[in-house]
Design an enzyme around this catalytic site. Structure first.
Site, mmCIF file in Angstrom:
data_model
loop_
_atom_site.group_PDB
_atom_site.id
_atom_site.type_symbol
_atom_site.label_atom_id
_atom_site.label_comp_id
_atom_site.label_asym_id
_atom_site.label_seq_id
_atom_site.Cartn_x
_atom_site.Cartn_y
_atom_site.Cartn_z
ATOM 1 N N LYS A 118 0.816 -1.219 0.000
ATOM 2 C CA LYS A 118 0.000 0.000 0.000
ATOM 3 C C LYS A 118 0.848 1.267 0.000
ATOM 4 O O LYS A 118 0.357 2.344 -0.355
ATOM 5 C CB LYS A 118 -0.964 0.013 1.184
ATOM 6 C CG LYS A 118 -0.327 0.103 2.542
ATOM 7 C CD LYS A 118 -1.376 0.013 3.645
ATOM 8 C CE LYS A 118 -0.756 0.085 5.028
ATOM 9 N NZ LYS A 118 -0.161 1.391 5.320
ATOM 10 N N ASP A 119 2.127 1.158 0.376
ATOM 11 C CA ASP A 119 3.027 2.322 0.380
ATOM 12 C C ASP A 119 3.745 2.522 -0.953
ATOM 13 O O ASP A 119 4.446 3.533 -1.122
ATOM 14 C CB ASP A 119 4.090 2.161 1.469
ATOM 15 C CG ASP A 119 3.514 2.202 2.876
ATOM 16 O OD1 ASP A 119 2.486 2.868 3.072
ATOM 17 O OD2 ASP A 119 4.092 1.557 3.767
ATOM 18 N N ARG A 124 -8.226 8.168 4.282
ATOM 19 C CA ARG A 124 -9.201 7.144 3.864
ATOM 20 C C ARG A 124 -9.986 6.633 5.071
ATOM 21 O O ARG A 124 -11.220 6.500 5.009
ATOM 22 C CB ARG A 124 -8.463 5.987 3.188
ATOM 23 C CG ARG A 124 -9.333 4.770 2.876
ATOM 24 C CD ARG A 124 -8.499 3.599 2.405
ATOM 25 N NE ARG A 124 -7.550 3.147 3.415
ATOM 26 C CZ ARG A 124 -7.849 2.332 4.422
ATOM 27 N NH1 ARG A 124 -9.085 1.870 4.555
ATOM 28 N NH2 ARG A 124 -6.937 1.965 5.301
ATOM 29 N N ARG A 125 -9.286 6.349 6.154
ATOM 30 C CA ARG A 125 -9.971 5.863 7.358
ATOM 31 C C ARG A 125 -10.833 6.966 7.984
ATOM 32 O O ARG A 125 -11.949 6.705 8.443
ATOM 33 C CB ARG A 125 -8.940 5.353 8.366
ATOM 34 C CG ARG A 125 -8.278 4.048 7.931
ATOM 35 C CD ARG A 125 -7.106 3.688 8.807
ATOM 36 N NE ARG A 125 -6.518 2.405 8.419
ATOM 37 C CZ ARG A 125 -5.290 2.028 8.706
ATOM 38 N NH1 ARG A 125 -4.482 2.854 9.365
ATOM 39 N NH2 ARG A 125 -4.837 0.842 8.333
ATOM 40 N N ARG A 127 1.032 9.555 14.278
ATOM 41 C CA ARG A 127 2.200 9.088 13.537
ATOM 42 C C ARG A 127 3.067 8.200 14.419
ATOM 43 O O ARG A 127 2.862 8.079 15.608
ATOM 44 C CB ARG A 127 3.021 10.288 13.051
ATOM 45 C CG ARG A 127 2.312 11.219 12.073
ATOM 46 C CD ARG A 127 2.094 10.590 10.707
ATOM 47 N NE ARG A 127 3.276 9.890 10.248
ATOM 48 C CZ ARG A 127 4.351 10.496 9.730
ATOM 49 N NH1 ARG A 127 4.381 11.807 9.586
ATOM 50 N NH2 ARG A 127 5.397 9.789 9.320
ATOM 51 N N ARG A 169 2.174 4.002 18.653
ATOM 52 C CA ARG A 169 0.726 4.236 18.623
ATOM 53 C C ARG A 169 0.023 3.491 19.753
ATOM 54 O O ARG A 169 -0.881 4.031 20.401
ATOM 55 C CB ARG A 169 0.168 3.816 17.264
ATOM 56 C CG ARG A 169 0.776 4.579 16.099
ATOM 57 C CD ARG A 169 0.168 4.160 14.779
ATOM 58 N NE ARG A 169 1.035 4.528 13.657
ATOM 59 C CZ ARG A 169 0.684 4.469 12.391
ATOM 60 N NH1 ARG A 169 -0.510 4.040 12.068
ATOM 61 N NH2 ARG A 169 1.531 4.824 11.440
ATOM 62 N N CYS A 180 -1.309 6.639 -1.680
ATOM 63 C CA CYS A 180 -1.751 6.097 -0.392
ATOM 64 C C CYS A 180 -2.115 7.188 0.614
ATOM 65 O O CYS A 180 -2.632 6.890 1.678
ATOM 66 C CB CYS A 180 -0.679 5.166 0.188
ATOM 67 S SG CYS A 180 0.893 5.969 0.553
#
Length: 309
Positions: free
Chosen positions: A81-82, A129-130, A147, A153, A237
């Protein structure tokens, strides 16, 4: 070749991914010497700014690509995805691995799911997107940029900085995260290529033919459709786009969502068709993108470029 150098980022998840490929290569080629070289990318260095505001594509791949072009490493392992949909000359994907769980997951110490969160709850995520899909459900949720690596996180969630955070379930599985009591998979449309690994190399390299065994046919076809969708929209992305293709024998179903991060101006659609090769997969992804363009996708993406949160 008797030696392969793998370039990777240094987070625990990136190292898990690189070591998975390293171990796979050694199992296939027992006499091969395989080493890791750790690299810090731009996306790893700038942690006080939302990814969507840093600008440019390849935030987690550019430095590795320079090493590939200079011959300092033989391949780079990325979360697919990156990986941008356009490559530097003479670089490309040598393999796309079988996908893990493609879903996003809700993690919390107090709340069961998004709908149980109180009004004004703080949800941490790096992804427009989320955020878009959270706000489609709850416009009263405060989405805050989060981040750092997965461990950073999780610590901030544990310390009470957030009521919940959103992570890819693939990362949760790969790192065997168990310390958070509530982990619920979400019915979100994931990012292009989510849960697959992309192995990048020089197209003229001897290593290219050694990677074929790592390819998974379904992942290759599905992610080719998703990447064609993104390519047609000139996205990446760090934009509010979700797209997911699913191949069942020769029938491919693809769905996508695009909109503003506040949950307004949403376009959502799906298509299905018979696919027999990669060209068919890419054609279906492009066809879906053309539908989105007719519904005003380009205008929405321009508005999203200026979004702050």
């Amino acid at each position: 070749m008797n030696k392969i150098v793998i370039g990777t980022r240094g987070s625990l998840l990136a190292l898990w991914q690189a070591n998975f490929i390293k171990d796979s290569l050694i199992a296939k080629y027992p006499h091969m010497n395989v080493e890791l070289q750790i690299v810090k990318t731009k996306g790893d260095k700038i942690l006080d700014t939302p990814l969507s505001k840093i600008g440019g594509k390849g935030l987690f791949t550019k430095e590795l690509e320079v090493l590939l072009l200079n011959g300092e490493i033989d391949l780079a392992v990325h979360s697919l995805k990156d990986v941008p949909v356009e490559f530097e000359s003479n670089l490309g994907l040598g393999a796309i691995t079988k996908r893990e769980d493609i879903r996003d997951s809700f993690l919390s110490f107090k709340y069961k799911d998004i709908m149980e969160l109180p009004s004004g709850a703080k949800v941490g995520t790096t992804s427009l997107r989320r955020i878009m899909q959270i706000h489609c459900l709850r416009k009263d949720i405060d989405c805050i940029s989060l981040r750092g690596n997965v461990q950073t996180r999780l610590k901030r969630l544990k310390d009470g900085d957030f009521d919940a955070i959103i992570l890819a379930q693939a990362g949760v599985n790969r790192l065997n995260i168990t310390e958070v009591p509530i982990i619920k998979q979400l019915d979100f449309i994931p990012a292009m290529g989510q849960a697959a690994l992309g192995i990048e190399c020089r197209l003229d390299s001897q290593v290219l033919h050694l990677l074929d065994f790592l390819n998974d046919r379904n992942s290759l076809f599905e992610t080719s459709a998703e990447r064609a969708f993104i390519r047609e929209l000139n996205g990446g992305c760090q934009v509010p786009i979700g797209v997911n293709a699913k191949l069942n024998e020769h029938n491919m179903y693809i769905e996508a969502i695009l909109g503003l991060p506040n949950g307004n101006k949403i376009i959502k659609h799906n298509m299905s068709d018979i696919v027999l090769n990669l060209q068919d997969s890419e054609s279906l992804g492009s066809k879906l993108a053309q539908y989105f363009i007719t519904k005003g996708a380009n205008d929405i993406l321009k508005l999203a470029q200026n979004w702050t949160f």
